[in-house]
Structure formats: C-alpha cells, structure tokens
Design an enzyme around this catalytic site. Structure first.
Site, short mmCIF file in Angstrom:
data_model
loop_
_atom_site.label_atom_id
_atom_site.label_comp_id
_atom_site.label_asym_id
_atom_site.label_seq_id
_atom_site.Cartn_x
_atom_site.Cartn_y
_atom_site.Cartn_z
N ASP A 7 9.51 6.27 7.82
CA ASP A 7 8.84 5.10 7.23
C ASP A 7 8.06 4.28 8.55
OD1 ASP A 7 8.44 2.82 5.29
OD2 ASP A 7 9.66 1.60 6.67
N SER A 8 7.27 3.56 8.28
CA SER A 8 6.80 2.74 9.30
C SER A 8 7.58 2.00 10.08
CB SER A 8 5.52 1.87 8.78
OG SER A 8 6.19 0.99 7.78
N CYS A 70 7.46 5.75 2.58
CA CYS A 70 6.71 4.57 2.78
C CYS A 70 5.61 4.56 1.79
CB CYS A 70 6.17 4.73 4.27
SG CYS A 70 5.12 3.67 4.75
N GLU A 162 10.46 -7.15 9.47
CA GLU A 162 10.81 -6.44 10.63
C GLU A 162 11.16 -7.53 11.65
OE1 GLU A 162 10.22 -2.81 11.72
OE2 GLU A 162 10.19 -2.50 9.71
N CYS A 194 6.68 -1.12 -1.88
CA CYS A 194 7.08 -1.08 -0.58
C CYS A 194 8.51 -0.91 -0.10
CB CYS A 194 6.56 -2.36 0.03
SG CYS A 194 6.80 -2.40 1.79
N HIS A 196 10.47 -1.68 2.03
CA HIS A 196 11.00 -2.93 2.58
C HIS A 196 11.49 -4.01 1.42
CE1 HIS A 196 8.86 -1.47 6.28
NE2 HIS A 196 9.61 -2.44 6.86
N1 DGL Z 1 7.44 0.00 4.12
C1 DGL Z 1 6.27 0.52 3.98
C2 DGL Z 1 5.64 0.74 2.46
O1 DGL Z 1 6.69 1.15 1.53
C3 DGL Z 1 4.91 0.02 4.62
C4 DGL Z 1 5.32 -1.44 5.35
C5 DGL Z 1 4.38 -1.45 6.37
O2 DGL Z 1 4.25 -0.93 7.38
O3 DGL Z 1 3.40 -2.47 6.08
O4 DGL Z 1 4.65 0.27 2.00
#
Ligand code: DGL
Length: 270
Positions: A7-8, A70, A162, A194, A196
């Site tokens: 993931d990012s 991600c 984050e 997402c 997150h």
């Molecule tokens: N968590 C990631 C996603 O599922 C990306 C969040 C990001 O880095 O902008 O899209």
C-alpha cells in the site's frame, strides 16, 4: 512461502489484518510506501513507477505474488503492470475485482456477460486518482448493467489518517458524504474504495445512515486470496518471514499503525 501486501501507506494494513486472520500460517510481507504517500493526488505515470519499485522490493523478500492493497495503485497502475511489465512466474493482484464481484453477487472468476443486478445506485468513495481513472466503472461494466455509480473524490482523508488526525479525518468524511448525497440522495450501497477508509468505517456509516450497505474490501480481498492460493498453491513464494517494511520513518509509521489498529506493530526500513 510468503505473500506481499503493498500500500502507499497505512491503509493496506486493513487488508493485511484480514488476510492474517483468515490464513494465520501464511507469512506476509507488508510494504508501505509512506515516504511517497499519498498516491491519490499523483499522476498515473508516477503511481505506476512507484508501484513497480515497491513490488520489486517485495520480490526481493521472496514473494512471487503481491497484493496491491491500494485502490489507487490498482486503478492507475495494475493493468499496465500486468500487460507490459510483469515477468514470468510473478503475479500482482488488485483489490477492485473481489469487491465488484461481491457487489454484483458473482462467484469468483464468473466470466459470463454483464447482467442486471439487484443494486442500482452505488456511491463510490475513493481518492482523486482512483475516481479520475474510472477503473471501478470499467470493471463494473464488464459484470453488470444498469448500475448508476456516483463517485466522490475524498481529498484530504488519506493525509489526515497518515497524520494520525482522526478528528480531521472524521470531519472530512462527513463533508464528502454530504457532497455525494447532494448528487445521489439515496444510494443503496456505498463502496469504501480506498484501503485507508475502513479505518473510518464508523464515520462513513454514521454519515450515510443505517439503510446504506457499506462495502469495504479487506475481508473480500482476503477471501479471494485464499481461494486463489487454493487453486494456485505455487504462488506462495519462497519467503518465510512475516515483516512490516516502510520507505518512511519506521518509528513514526509504527506508532501511527499502532494507534489506528490498536495493537503494537513494528516496522523496519524497506
Ligand atoms: N490507500 C490507498 C488506496 O486504497 C491510497 C491512498 C493514497 O495514497 O492516496 O487508494
């Protein structure tokens, strides 16, 4: 044997957690590219380049199969990686397809033509890059017809998560849900597109109301990975150790991860 989870940043931990709960004996190597998060405001080329570099790092850990936990990477980079970059014997899987199969009540790998499905009005909450890619609508169109999708780019939510600022994240979720409801007052289903966002699932459900079915990916991705590995056991790779890696500051990332998942997690430098 080890499987990579990328993931990012912190969001993919929701997917990692679900995989670990379902397959406790499977070693998992997590890589968060926290130094370059958020991806959601980057260009597709940039996301592709960063995602390829991270996946290569996971191959070095003995992972032949990497889950792009991600949506932004899955939406903006996965197809290009699979078509032009992936070497023989390696696999990279994204997080969209299991979710869409659940939404359209399809079995895994059902490749029959698109058909009418029960759900007609779907709200998609995702990063600006994921919304811009229209990958969700593209994948949905392969499987279902007559579904109206209203997508809300949720600027700022990933940064707030984050940064460990739950109060800001909650306020942003509320305002993004309100913005979407002005365009689609009565969604039947909402997709947290997402990784997150499950960390904010309660805030999404509260703002959407109890009648909206909220889909989040973690359990769906874990179930489809288990199914995939049963059919292709060779893809568990040579790695044997579970690790958490980050391109960011390991101490800082560990403390944010511990705060969000409410259990201690140690990160090592990638
Ligand atoms: N968590 C990631 C996603 O599922 C990306 C969040 C990001 O880095 O902008 O899209």
């Amino acid at each position: 044997m080890a499987v990579g989870v990328f993931d990012s940043g912190l969001g993919g931990l929701t997917v990692h957690q679900a995989i670990a709960a379902r397959m406790p004996d499977l070693p998992l190597v997590y890589l968060g590219d926290n130094a370059h998060a958020p991806y959601g405001v980057r260009t597709a080329d940039d996301i592709y380049r960063l995602t390829c570099a991270a996946v290569e790092r996971l191959w070095d850990e003995g992972c032949d199969l990497v889950i792009l936990a991600c949506n932004t990477a899955s939406a903006a980079a996965l197809r290009r990686m699979q078509e032009t970059w992936l070497p023989e014997g390696k696999r990279v899987l994204g997080v969209f397809v299991p979710l869409i199969e659940a939404l359209t009540e399809r079995q895994w790998g059902d490749n029959s033509p698109p058909r009418e499905v029960a759900v007609k009005h779907v709200a998609l909450f995702a990063t600006p890059a994921t919304v811009a890619s229209r990958a969700f609508q593209r994948e949905l169109a392969f499987r279902a017809i007559g579904v109206d999708v209203e997508a809300q780019p949720c600027g700022g939510v990933v940064d707030a998560i984050e940064d460990g600022d739950e109060i800001l994240a909650e306020a942003l979720v509320k305002s993004h849900v309100e913005a979407l409801k002005r365009r689609m007052p009565l969604p039947q289903a909402a997709i947290l597109g997402c990784t997150h966002y499950p960390l904010m699932a309660r805030a999404f459900q509260a703002a959407l109301g109890p009648e909206v079915r909220v889909f989040s990916q973690a359990d769906l991705v874990a179930a489809s990975l288990e199914d995939y590995l049963q059919r292709r056991p060779g893809f568990t790779g040579a790695g044997t150790r579970s690790r958490y890696l980050t391109t960011g500051d390991p101490g800082r990332v560990a403390s944010k991860a511990t705060q969000f998942l409410r259990r201690p997690i140690e990160f090592e430098p990638a």
